[in-house]
Design a protein around this motif. Structure first.
Motif, PDB file in Angstrom:
ATOM      1  N   LEU A 255     -30.035  24.466  41.016  1.00 55.15           N
ATOM      2  CA  LEU A 255     -28.654  24.935  41.141  1.00 55.15           C
ATOM      3  C   LEU A 255     -27.863  23.952  41.999  1.00 55.15           C
ATOM      4  N   VAL A 256     -26.720  23.503  41.476  1.00 51.47           N
ATOM      5  CA  VAL A 256     -25.852  22.565  42.190  1.00 51.47           C
ATOM      6  C   VAL A 256     -24.445  23.138  42.247  1.00 51.47           C
ATOM      7  N   GLY A 257     -23.814  23.042  43.404  1.00 44.92           N
ATOM      8  CA  GLY A 257     -22.442  23.509  43.538  1.00 44.92           C
ATOM      9  C   GLY A 257     -21.594  22.505  44.301  1.00 44.92           C
ATOM     10  N   PHE A 258     -20.491  22.068  43.692  1.00 36.87           N
ATOM     11  CA  PHE A 258     -19.564  21.130  44.326  1.00 36.87           C
ATOM     12  C   PHE A 258     -18.185  21.780  44.450  1.00 36.87           C
ATOM     13  N   GLU A 259     -17.555  21.628  45.600  1.00 31.16           N
ATOM     14  CA  GLU A 259     -16.138  21.953  45.710  1.00 31.16           C
ATOM     15  C   GLU A 259     -15.350  20.708  45.342  1.00 31.16           C
ATOM     16  N   VAL A 260     -14.260  20.890  44.589  1.00 29.14           N
ATOM     17  CA  VAL A 260     -13.492  19.746  44.089  1.00 29.14           C
ATOM     18  C   VAL A 260     -12.000  19.958  44.311  1.00 29.14           C
ATOM     19  N   GLY A 261     -11.239  18.873  44.187  1.00 30.09           N
ATOM     20  CA  GLY A 261      -9.798  18.933  44.302  1.00 30.09           C
ATOM     21  C   GLY A 261      -9.149  19.361  42.995  1.00 30.09           C
ATOM     22  N   MET A 262      -7.873  19.667  43.064  1.00 30.48           N
ATOM     23  CA  MET A 262      -7.135  20.109  41.889  1.00 30.48           C
ATOM     24  C   MET A 262      -7.163  19.036  40.804  1.00 30.48           C
ATOM     25  N   GLY A 263      -7.553  19.443  39.599  1.00 29.84           N
ATOM     26  CA  GLY A 263      -7.589  18.529  38.472  1.00 29.84           C
ATOM     27  C   GLY A 263      -8.840  17.679  38.367  1.00 29.84           C
ATOM     28  N   GLN A 264      -9.822  17.906  39.248  1.00 27.23           N
ATOM     29  CA  GLN A 264     -11.029  17.072  39.248  1.00 27.23           C
ATOM     30  C   GLN A 264     -12.230  17.718  38.566  1.00 27.23           C
ATOM     31  N   ALA A 287      -5.821  30.740  43.872  1.00 24.40           N
ATOM     32  CA  ALA A 287      -4.603  30.261  43.212  1.00 24.40           C
ATOM     33  C   ALA A 287      -4.826  30.001  41.724  1.00 24.40           C
ATOM     34  N   GLY A 288      -6.033  30.288  41.228  1.00 23.00           N
ATOM     35  CA  GLY A 288      -6.328  30.091  39.819  1.00 23.00           C
ATOM     36  C   GLY A 288      -6.722  28.673  39.447  1.00 23.00           C
ATOM     37  N   ILE A 289      -7.004  27.837  40.455  1.00 23.37           N
ATOM     38  CA  ILE A 289      -7.393  26.447  40.225  1.00 23.37           C
ATOM     39  C   ILE A 289      -8.911  26.359  40.094  1.00 23.37           C
ATOM     40  N   ASP A 290      -9.400  25.561  39.130  1.00 23.41           N
ATOM     41  CA  ASP A 290     -10.844  25.318  39.016  1.00 23.41           C
ATOM     42  C   ASP A 290     -11.286  24.543  40.262  1.00 23.41           C
ATOM     43  N   ARG A 291     -11.875  25.258  41.216  1.00 21.28           N
ATOM     44  CA  ARG A 291     -12.151  24.702  42.539  1.00 21.28           C
ATOM     45  C   ARG A 291     -13.612  24.344  42.746  1.00 21.28           C
ATOM     46  N   HIS A 292     -14.512  25.003  41.998  1.00 19.48           N
ATOM     47  CA  HIS A 292     -15.936  24.754  42.198  1.00 19.48           C
ATOM     48  C   HIS A 292     -16.612  24.452  40.865  1.00 19.48           C
TER      49      HIS A 292
END
Length: 298
Positions: A255-264, A287-292
């Motif tokens: 299992l891998v989990g990354f937090e990312v910036g908007m649009g990444q 805010a509805g952004i794909d964050r993880h």
């Protein structure tokens, strides 16, 4: 240059000191000035919010006047309130923070929650797993997970000795210091060199493109460490390097989990799929952004 806070109302009541200071911060265009002022007042007086309200009509303690004036002035000049009071709340615990670490955000609480939920789904409740947190900063992720998953063996790494010192103190503060091993090193290198087999890998690395730093809010740009903010020219460099290093581990994490910036999210998902046999899904923030970006080995 911001005006000097005189704090003359400290000669009156606690409420009068609060009203004067909150008006001053509002005039300095501090966001959420009244809430910030309450937090600083609780910190200076050493009381909870309810205790502070009970003191509302009491005379402001003369011994706290200097600390009060200094705290309000620092906030007026843009310093994050978390740095001034030296702590922040995260997922139900209180963590120490300082200029050497990024202030944990609510979005990362969602990452912690989702990773624990996914681990239970994949491995079952109470499974003895090994977690690695890369770029741990204040230690928010490993400390929180260690508290909620006492059967897990937890490791955390960071390139900054100053960050690791704060993270170790937070682990001790929360009673999980014996469960967490901290490494100083670059990304996955300590785990590769230590031949540590990892079941769950999580990281909230720097992901802001270098060109965007000048446009950040002043309290972020001027006070939080750029080492924890800047992810190269396009913000994706840490993810590229993490995905390059993943196959060097003794085994690929399940299992891998990354937090990312908007649009990444799509770009990071492609990197993760390319380095291993991962099924990937996204977790949205408030805010509805794909964050993880979450990868599960299939």
């Amino acid at each position: 240059m911001k005006p000097q806070f005189l704090g003359e109302a400290v000669n009156g009541t606690v409420r009068e000191a609060y009203v004067e200071a909150s008006s001053f911060l509002e005039a300095c265009e501090v966001q959420d000035a009244r809430i910030v002022c309450e937090l600083l007042l609780q910190h200076v007086l050493g009381v909870s919010r309810s205790e502070m309200l009970f003191m509302w009509s009491e005379k402001f303690p003369a011994a706290r006047a200097t600390s009060w004036r200094e705290g309000i002035q620092r906030k007026a000049e843009g310093e994050p309130v978390q740095y001034i009071i030296g702590e922040t709340d995260f997922y139900g615990i209180t963590l120490g923070v300082g200029p050497g670490v990024l202030i944990p955000r609510p979005e990362t609480e969602l990452l912690v929650e989702h990773m624990m939920h996914e681990a239970v789904r994949l491995f079952g409740q109470g499974a003895e797993l090994t977690l690695a947190d890369v770029g741990t900063g204040s230690g928010a992720i490993p400390v929180t997970i260690a508290r909620h998953c006492p059967a897990w063996r937890v490791y955390a790494s960071d390139l900054s000795p100053q960050a690791l010192e704060i993270a170790r103190k937070n682990a001790a503060r929360c009673g999980v210091h014996e469960q967490i091993t901290f490494f100083e090193g670059d990304l996955l290198r300590p785990f590769i060199e230590g031949r540590i087999a990892v079941d769950v890998l999580v990281s909230n690395p720097p992901y802001i493109p270098a060109r965007e730093i000048p446009s950040l809010q002043p309290e972020v740009r001027l006070f939080e460490p750029h080492l924890a903010l800047v992810g190269g020219e396009d913000g994706l460099e840490p993810y590229r390097r993490l995905c390059e290093q993943l196959p060097e581990l003794p085994k690929m994490p399940t299992l891998v989990g990354f937090e990312v910036g908007m649009g990444q999210a799509e770009d990071v998902a492609a990197l993760l799929r390319a380095c291993g046999n991962y099924e990937v899904h996204f977790v949205k923030d408030l805010a509805g952004i794909d964050r993880h970006v979450i990868g599960v080995q299939i």
